[in-house]
Scaffold this motif. Structure first.
Motif, short mmCIF file in Angstrom:
data_model
loop_
_atom_site.label_atom_id
_atom_site.label_comp_id
_atom_site.label_asym_id
_atom_site.label_seq_id
_atom_site.Cartn_x
_atom_site.Cartn_y
_atom_site.Cartn_z
N GLU A 295 -6.12 -2.89 1.70
CA GLU A 295 -6.72 -1.61 1.41
C GLU A 295 -8.03 -1.47 1.38
O GLU A 295 -8.54 -2.21 0.19
CB GLU A 295 -5.61 -1.02 0.46
CG GLU A 295 -6.21 0.27 -0.34
CD GLU A 295 -6.63 1.40 0.63
OE1 GLU A 295 -5.96 1.80 1.76
OE2 GLU A 295 -7.85 1.78 0.41
N SER B 152 -10.22 0.60 -0.14
CA SER B 152 -10.46 1.01 -1.29
C SER B 152 -10.42 0.03 -2.48
O SER B 152 -10.99 -0.25 -3.57
CB SER B 152 -10.04 2.39 -1.83
OG SER B 152 -8.64 2.27 -2.01
N CYS C 191 -2.63 1.92 -3.81
CA CYS C 191 -3.57 1.34 -3.35
C CYS C 191 -4.52 0.88 -4.58
O CYS C 191 -5.76 0.75 -4.60
CB CYS C 191 -4.46 2.48 -2.50
SG CYS C 191 -4.79 3.96 -3.35
N VAL D 229 -3.30 11.34 2.50
CA VAL D 229 -3.79 10.59 4.05
C VAL D 229 -2.69 10.03 4.72
O VAL D 229 -2.54 10.28 5.84
CB VAL D 229 -5.10 9.77 3.90
CG1 VAL D 229 -5.20 8.89 5.14
CG2 VAL D 229 -6.36 10.64 3.53
N ASN E 282 0.86 -1.27 -0.05
CA ASN E 282 -0.08 -0.07 -0.18
C ASN E 282 1.00 1.23 -0.06
O ASN E 282 2.01 1.18 0.10
CB ASN E 282 -0.80 -0.08 1.14
CG ASN E 282 -2.21 0.35 1.11
OD1 ASN E 282 -2.77 0.50 0.03
ND2 ASN E 282 -2.63 1.21 2.08
N PRO E 283 0.21 2.59 -0.26
CA PRO E 283 0.95 3.65 -0.09
C PRO E 283 1.92 3.97 1.23
O PRO E 283 1.24 3.37 2.26
CB PRO E 283 -0.13 4.66 -0.44
CG PRO E 283 -1.00 4.02 -1.29
CD PRO E 283 -1.02 2.67 -0.80
N LYS F 41 -13.34 9.51 -0.05
CA LYS F 41 -12.60 8.92 0.99
C LYS F 41 -11.79 9.97 1.73
O LYS F 41 -11.53 9.94 3.09
CB LYS F 41 -11.88 7.59 0.56
CG LYS F 41 -10.77 7.04 1.42
CD LYS F 41 -10.20 5.89 1.20
CE LYS F 41 -9.12 5.32 2.20
NZ LYS F 41 -8.69 4.08 2.14
N CYS G 101 -0.05 9.23 -0.25
CA CYS G 101 -1.06 9.91 -0.55
C CYS G 101 -1.30 11.02 0.35
O CYS G 101 -0.60 11.11 1.25
CB CYS G 101 -2.31 9.23 -0.86
SG CYS G 101 -2.81 8.45 1.00
N GLY H 130 -6.16 12.59 -6.11
CA GLY H 130 -5.81 11.19 -6.29
C GLY H 130 -5.79 10.16 -5.15
O GLY H 130 -4.92 9.52 -4.70
N CYS H 131 -7.02 10.27 -4.65
CA CYS H 131 -7.42 9.29 -3.73
C CYS H 131 -8.78 8.52 -4.02
O CYS H 131 -9.79 9.39 -4.26
CB CYS H 131 -7.68 9.78 -2.23
SG CYS H 131 -8.28 8.86 -1.05
N PRO H 132 -8.66 7.17 -4.41
CA PRO H 132 -7.63 6.45 -4.86
C PRO H 132 -6.54 6.93 -5.71
O PRO H 132 -7.10 7.86 -6.48
CB PRO H 132 -8.11 5.28 -4.84
CG PRO H 132 -9.50 5.01 -4.41
CD PRO H 132 -9.85 6.43 -4.54
N HIS H 133 -5.33 6.34 -5.76
CA HIS H 133 -4.30 6.90 -6.81
C HIS H 133 -5.03 7.10 -8.16
O HIS H 133 -5.74 6.31 -8.62
CB HIS H 133 -3.38 5.90 -6.74
CG HIS H 133 -2.35 6.11 -5.83
ND1 HIS H 133 -1.19 5.27 -5.56
CD2 HIS H 133 -2.10 7.04 -4.96
CE1 HIS H 133 -0.46 5.68 -4.51
NE2 HIS H 133 -0.98 6.67 -4.05
FE1 F3S Z 1 -5.34 5.33 -1.53
FE2 F3S Z 1 -4.21 6.90 0.41
FE3 F3S Z 1 -6.66 7.26 -0.80
S1 F3S Z 1 -4.24 4.96 0.41
S2 F3S Z 1 -7.51 5.15 -1.17
S3 F3S Z 1 -4.93 7.49 -1.89
S4 F3S Z 1 -6.47 7.35 1.56
#
Ligand code: F3S
Length: 397
Positions: free
Chosen positions: A134, A136, A116, A343, A76-77, A360, A341, A285-288
């Protein structure tokens, strides 16, 4: 549980102490959840990769493991771009500890993609059994691809990676993949921007918790499905959803919804999740990011200059294959970072308010970064980052 002779031998320590302990963990999990056997998995994906989330104890636990993964396994990231961490403003002490975590995973044989979204890089097929952790990625694999994985914890996924097996329970079994309620989205068909699907997912996740919803009234593509699932996995604990007429298993189950509870998400509730307060930074870019999402951001930024920090996150593999889009994004002053990322990196902790286009991230940024968060469409995020105003038309997105 019924174990094969090979599994009995692993448990007896014939393949080393670590592998025996890992199998023990899986057998324990299997007994708790009523599994009858272990099944082979095609791949694993392991969370617990950022030093920000696992800390010293997690690192020490990893360092004492002595085995190699038995199936392709993606990490994972982590907490920083492994090449450009200085540019992210990462503290050298954190970087050193993060490198130790990465080294521990490298020794175990994991692919250090640190993403992710492993499904953009490695083939995952309908019906594959996986052990991904992960949330997502789990919900995407189950719902969009039709693969089968429970929402593993980090240690459970690592144990599955090292032994190549997982207990057969939960979402590995077809009858457990049926929808448990219907979510009807009012006037949802014209919606397009992934942020709006993030808002739907954010709202729906709170309502459905860990149940399996069947959505009606929306027409998402793959990026929208990714956003919807990731948000539901964050605000609830959804690991699988169906969308009538769109996701691969919906055709098996869509006709079987008689008697299910129906909940409605109204258009005005979706709009209300989007904010308009000033922010100090924008993170996408969440998820990437998918290749298409990188392309969209590049075209929205054409000829513009980022006036506040604008960070875009994607996997290293996607970045390397889409250098033209990445260069176009970075020519605005924005930065495209790999491996991490908004987060899980401490880089975002210095901002008091962050704008995102992800349901997310919207759910996690306040707790994980200590910052106020605002959700907006990708177009609105770019407008804010380039100082072109905070409001965008919300019709027909
Ligand atoms: Fe991936 Fe980070 Fe979002 S792990 S799903 S970019 S919180």
């Amino acid at each position: 549980m019924r174990l094969t002779p090979e599994e009995e031998a692993i448990l007896a320590g014939e393949q080393g102490e670590t592998r025996a302990r890992m199998l023990e963990l899986l057998v324990g999990l299997g007994k708790v959840y009523g599994a009858e056997r272990l099944i082979p998995i095609r791949s694993a994906q392991v969370s617990g990769a950022s030093y920000k989330t696992i800390g010293r104890y997690g690192l020490e636990w990893l360092q004492q493991l002595d085995a190699r993964v038995a199936v392709p396994t993606v990490l994972n990231p982590v907490g920083m771009d492994r090449d450009r961490w200085r540019e992210m403003g990462i503290d050298p002490g954190f970087a050193k500890a993060q490198e130790e975590v990465i080294a521990a995973y490298r020794r175990l044989g994991l692919a250090l993609e640190c993403t992710c979204t492993p499904y953009y890089l490695y083939m995952t097929r309908y019906g594959d059994h996986l052990a991904w952790s992960e949330s997502s990625a789990v919900v995407y694999a189950n719902s969009v691809i039709g693969a089968r994985t429970n929402r593993e914890g980090g240690p459970g996924a690592l144990a599955a990676a090292i032994t190549g097996r997982t207990p057969e329970y939960g979402l590995h079994l077809i009858p457990n993949r049926r929808p448990q309620l219907v979510v009807r989205v009012e006037n949802g068909a014209p919606l397009h921007d992934p942020a709006l699907f993030g808002a739907i997912g954010y709202l729906a996740g709170k309502l459905v918790g860990g149940q399996i919803p069947l959505f009606e009234g929306i027409s998402p593509g793959r990026d929208q499905l990714k956003a919807l699932g990731a948000a539901m996995a964050a605000s609830g604990s959804v690991a699988l959803f169906h969308v009538a007429g769109i996701t691969p298993e919906a055709r098996i189950f869509s006709y079987d919804t008689a008697g299910l509870e129906v909940i409605t998400v109204e258009r005005k509730e979706i709009e209300a999740v989007l904010g308009d307060t000033p922010v100090e930074a924008v993170a996408l870019g969440c998820p990437h990011c998918s290749p298409d999402e990188l392309g969209t951001i590049a075209s929205l930024l054409a000829g513009k200059v980022a006036r506040i920090p604008l960070y875009v996150f994607a996997s290293r593999g996607v970045i390397e294959r889409h250098r033209r889009e990445v260069a176009a994004i970075e020519s605005s002053g924005a930065r495209v970072f790999a491996d991490t990322c908004m987060v899980v990196s401490p880089a975002m902790d210095r901002f008091r308010s962050i704008m995102v286009n992800s349901g997310k991230a919207f759910a996690y940024v306040p707790g994980m970064c200590g910052a106020a968060v605002r959700l907006g469409t990708t177009e609105e995020c770019i407008r804010v980052a380039t100082g072109e105003g905070t409001e965008g038309s919300r019709n027909g997105r």
